[in-house]
Scaffold this active site. Structure first.
Site, PDB file in Angstrom:
ATOM      1  N   GLY A 308       0.821  -1.211   0.000  1.00  0.00           N
ATOM      2  CA  GLY A 308       0.000   0.000   0.000  1.00  0.00           C
ATOM      3  C   GLY A 308       0.852   1.257   0.000  1.00  0.00           C
ATOM      4  N   ASP A 309       1.939   1.236   0.783  1.00  0.00           N
ATOM      5  CA  ASP A 309       2.843   2.380   0.817  1.00  0.00           C
ATOM      6  C   ASP A 309       3.490   2.596  -0.551  1.00  0.00           C
ATOM      7  OD1 ASP A 309       2.275   2.417   3.529  1.00  0.00           O
ATOM      8  OD2 ASP A 309       4.075   1.313   4.075  1.00  0.00           O
TER       9      ASP A 309
END
Length: 354
Positions: A308-309
């Site tokens: 996600g990052d």
């Protein structure tokens, strides 16, 4: 080409202590996969135990060494900033602030971040050790247990110092993960108000269900200043539940978040919700668009930690280049795809993104 200091991130710099664990270890410490929580007293022994029981590595700047534990200078915002820096390939295009301890882990973090090309201005706490995050991986899925330690000691006084505030003034795009709401909401407010007053792009991430649940008030205070809101489907559904929206439909939730009142009318708000292998939902102008992601064969999946990052970092790298949303999403999907094929939030020397 991106200009120097165009993108600024602020957050909780943590060292990942990561390993492939077993189900018994997860159950012992009450850990569920695909979740992120703050460490309680019951979790403190796990940081030593994970190194005693499992095969783990030390990763510094992408080079694996056989030591007692895998430690990489990763946290939500810092991951995203480093990935954006990697995608942009312009030294110093990104900056980052957060708090570390005056210890070996802190020195390692400074060295690795500078090697990555990020202009880091850490606040160094002399009495508290650098924060750590246990990354428990099972079946390619992961769960994070963060012991903030020094990361919890960031003060807005550091932000206000001329050499640090200069980073805020230079940046045209600012990104802060929701985790920082637990540490220094006053710093977030200062930066958010500056962005709104100076026609800059301010972005935040929902980050974790517990942020939406237990830090609702400070999250609501920051939300009107956001021009982009990122999150995944679990966080979006928790946000919906907390606000009594009575819907689990990710598209509806994304739309409602995009329509949340704004402190500044200069920019419309765009909500970007990832759903793993399912399409990315982007809500803007009262409409929702869905973008398919490139499916990865299961045998190529190594570790979802940082996916996600990485998506946010890839997205931001194209956003600062003023590319259309479609290209930003494509950049995000590319970065996430690269990262999940490797251990931790790491990547090759140069991107192969065109």
């Amino acid at each position: 080409m991106a200009s120097e200091g165009v993108l600024l991130g602020m957050g909780n710099p943590l060292l990942d202590v990561s390993a492939v664990v077993d189900q018994a270890f997860l159950e012992k410490y009450g850990i569920t996969l695909n979740n992120a929580i703050l460490a309680e007293d019951k979790h403190k022994p796990m940081y030593e135990e994970i190194g005693e029981k499992f095969n783990v590595e030390y990763i510094a700047g992408g080079t694996a060494l056989d030591l007692d534990c895998w430690v990489s200078d990763n946290c939500a915002t810092q991951n995203s900033i480093k990935v954006a820096q990697w995608m942009l390939q312009v030294p110093g295009a990104t900056s980052y602030m957060g708090c570390i301890g005056k210890d070996n882990f802190g020195e390692e973090m400074k060295k690795n971040s500078k090697l990555a090309g990020v202009n880091v201005h850490y606040y160094e706490d002399e009495t508290t050790p650098t924060g750590t995050c246990a990354v428990c991986v099972l079946g390619g899925e992961r769960s994070l247990v963060a012991n903030l330690a020094a990361a919890n000691c960031y003060k807005s006084e550091h932000l206000k110092r001329p050499e640090n505030w200069a980073l805020v003034e230079k940046a045209k795009y600012i990104y802060i993960a929701g985790f920082f709401l637990t540490v220094s909401p006053d710093s977030i407010q200062l930066v958010a108000e500056h962005a709104a007053a100076n026609n800059k792009i301010f972005s935040m991430n929902l980050s974790a269900p517990f942020i939406c649940e237990f830090f609702k008030d400070v999250q609501e205070k920051a939300l009107p200043y956001t021009d982009f809101v990122f999150g995944n489907e679990t966080e979006a559904r928790t946000f919906s539940k907390v606000h009594g929206w009575e819907t689990d439909n990710v598209e509806e939730i994304a739309l409602k978040i995009s329509q949340w009142p704004k402190a500044s009318g200069t920019h419309k708000r765009i909500t970007v919700i990832t759903q793993g292998a399912d399409p990315v939902c982007v809500a803007e102008d009262g409409k929702v668009k869905k973008f398919p992601v490139e499916l990865l064969p299961k045998e190529k999946l190594v570790d979802t930690n940082g996916a996600g990052d990485a998506f946010v970092g890839g997205f931001l790298s194209q956003l600062v280049l003023e590319k259309p949303i479609e290209e930003c999403v494509r950049g995000g999907c590319y970065a996430a795809n690269v990262v999940i094929q490797r251990s931790g939030c790491t990547y090759p020397e140069k991107p192969d993104f065109h």
